[in-house]
Scaffold this motif. Structure first.
Motif, short mmCIF file in Angstrom:
data_model
loop_
_atom_site.label_atom_id
_atom_site.label_comp_id
_atom_site.label_asym_id
_atom_site.label_seq_id
_atom_site.Cartn_x
_atom_site.Cartn_y
_atom_site.Cartn_z
N UNK A 20 0.82 -1.15 0.01
CA UNK A 20 0.05 -0.05 0.20
C UNK A 20 0.89 1.24 -0.09
N UNK A 21 0.47 2.36 -0.84
CA UNK A 21 1.52 3.52 -1.10
C UNK A 21 0.75 4.69 -0.94
N UNK A 22 1.42 5.68 -0.40
CA UNK A 22 0.87 7.00 -0.36
C UNK A 22 0.32 7.76 -1.58
N UNK A 27 -1.79 10.32 2.48
CA UNK A 27 -2.52 9.36 2.88
C UNK A 27 -2.30 7.93 2.19
N UNK A 28 -2.85 6.85 2.67
CA UNK A 28 -2.68 5.41 1.96
C UNK A 28 -3.64 5.52 0.89
N UNK A 29 -3.15 5.03 -0.41
CA UNK A 29 -4.07 4.77 -1.61
C UNK A 29 -5.03 3.95 -1.25
N UNK A 30 -6.00 3.82 -1.93
CA UNK A 30 -6.99 2.38 -2.08
C UNK A 30 -6.23 1.30 -2.46
N UNK A 31 -6.56 0.02 -2.06
CA UNK A 31 -5.96 -0.98 -2.67
C UNK A 31 -6.12 -1.00 -4.19
N UNK A 32 -7.26 -0.82 -4.64
CA UNK A 32 -7.71 -0.96 -5.85
C UNK A 32 -6.65 0.10 -6.85
N UNK A 33 -6.55 1.10 -6.34
CA UNK A 33 -5.35 1.92 -6.98
C UNK A 33 -4.01 1.54 -7.04
N UNK A 34 -3.48 0.92 -6.21
CA UNK A 34 -2.39 0.40 -5.90
C UNK A 34 -2.06 -0.68 -6.84
N UNK A 63 -0.81 -4.80 1.99
CA UNK A 63 -0.47 -5.18 0.73
C UNK A 63 -1.76 -5.50 0.02
N UNK A 64 -1.81 -4.90 -1.28
CA UNK A 64 -2.89 -4.83 -2.13
C UNK A 64 -3.21 -6.20 -2.79
N UNK A 65 -2.35 -6.96 -2.84
CA UNK A 65 -2.55 -8.23 -4.02
C UNK A 65 -2.50 -9.53 -3.13
N UNK A 66 -3.87 -10.01 -3.23
CA UNK A 66 -4.05 -11.37 -2.81
C UNK A 66 -4.15 -12.67 -3.66
#
Length: 350
Positions: A20-22, A27-34, A63-66
């Motif tokens: 997850x990135x800023x 602020x943290x980005x939404x996982x979808x954008x990551x 982490x965004x990817x499952x």
């Protein structure tokens, strides 16, 4: 033994866990954008000639990817040459037959570019999530890896063990056109090295801390076991974290805070002490952190490719809450500055 097979035989890749990135506001980005950003990072890597791109599997909110294979499918549609892999697929909490079928499907979509790195993973959230017991940690991996190795032969599978019903002549679809490329991620134990050779699945060393040269005894064991078993030489890879910027100072400045926060969060879960800046610098100068200017990182990659005799080096370029733009710059420098320099040095060493 040093690598004497020539510079063209060494492949270079990138790995990400989809941290997850800023955003611009910090602020943290939404996982979808990551996830969409990860696709863009892979497209850039392909456009500048990087040979492989791996995405890790995690089931936690940093982490965004499952589902790496889904993201890799999107990348396949927008790239032409780069290999599409995982770093890693957590085989212990997955079904090895389904892993093969998913990546054989990706191989079809990507015109033969799929590869899978299977492993235990360094996190255990997937065990309770998918109904597995941590008490079965070892037997699950041993048996599932045995099954997965059989899938790579692409012939009817017959297997019996303890964790599932017997497999009686299963035929998996789709078959690949030229076989599925696979590795097993190894953190560094003699048993893991011997398992890799026994099952005929090449080893990818996960070198995430300490001097990479300390893994040389495992390389020697890997090579010796192949000779003793009379098998054809198997490739060897390594994966390590890092970050590249225009200067050493800038690379350290950009990486330190994301690295620190990432290690604090994970370390407190595992009982590690919080990292100090001195620890960070030591890991860059003497350990497994490949961070600095293009020349600094190129020299370090070259030295370790030679010391460990590897055929593949993957840089884990995502390290905590680092902005997407900085990672894109790191990828650009890796492909256009670092790798040409490494290949030049390898060519001279012949």
């Amino acid at each position: 033994m040093e690598n004497t097979s020539g510079p063209t035989s060494v492949e270079f890749g990138l790995n990400t866990f989809g941290d997850i990135t800023p955003g611009p506001d910090g602020q943290p980005k939404h996982a979808a954008q990551v996830i969409r950003d990860v696709v863009e990072e892979a497209v850039l890597a392909d456009s500048i000639g990087i040979q492989a791109f791996g995405i890790g599997e995690h089931h936690r909110d940093d982490f965004a990817v499952s589902a790496p294979d889904m993201v890799l499918g999107a990348i396949a549609s927008r790239t032409d040459n780069i290999k599409l892999g995982t770093a890693v697929t957590v085989l212990s909490s997955d079904d090895p037959l389904r892993v093969y079928e998913r990546f054989a499907t990706l191989d079809a979509v990507g015109n033969g570019r799929a590869e899978v790195i299977v492993g235990r993973g360094s996190f255990t959230e997937s065990f309770p999530l998918f109904g597995y017991k941590l008490d079965d940690y070892n037997v699950l991996f041993e048996e599932k890896f045995e099954i997965f190795a059989e899938t790579l032969k692409e012939r009817p599978i017959r297997w019996r063990g303890t964790h599932r019903a017997p497999i009686e002549g299963a035929i998996l679809t789709p078959a690949t056109e030229n076989g599925l490329s696979a590795w097993v991620g190894v953190g560094g134990s003699p048993e893991s090295v011997l398992r890799s050779v026994r099952r005929g699945v090449p080893m990818m060393l996960a070198i995430i801390g300490g001097a990479p040269a300390r893994f040389r005894p495992y390389v020697d064991l890997y090579q010796q076991a192949q000779k003793e078993q009379g098998v054809d030489p198997m490739p060897l890879g390594m994966h390590s974290p890092g970050h590249i910027a225009e200067t050493d100072e800038k690379a350290r400045e950009e990486l330190w805070e994301p690295f620190r926060l990432n290690r604090i969060r994970i370390g407190r879960e595992r009982g590690w002490p919080d990292p100090t800046y001195e620890d960070f610098v030591s890991e860059i100068e003497h350990g497994a952190l490949f961070a600095g200017s293009p020349e600094t990182v190129a020299q370090k990659i070259y030295e370790n490719v030679r010391v460990l005799d590897v055929d593949r080096f993957d840089l884990k370029y995502a390290n905590g809450m680092m902005p997407h733009e900085q990672m894109m710059n790191s990828i650009e420098l890796y492909g256009t500055k670092v790798l040409p320099r490494v290949r030049e040095m390898l060519s001279r060493a012949l």
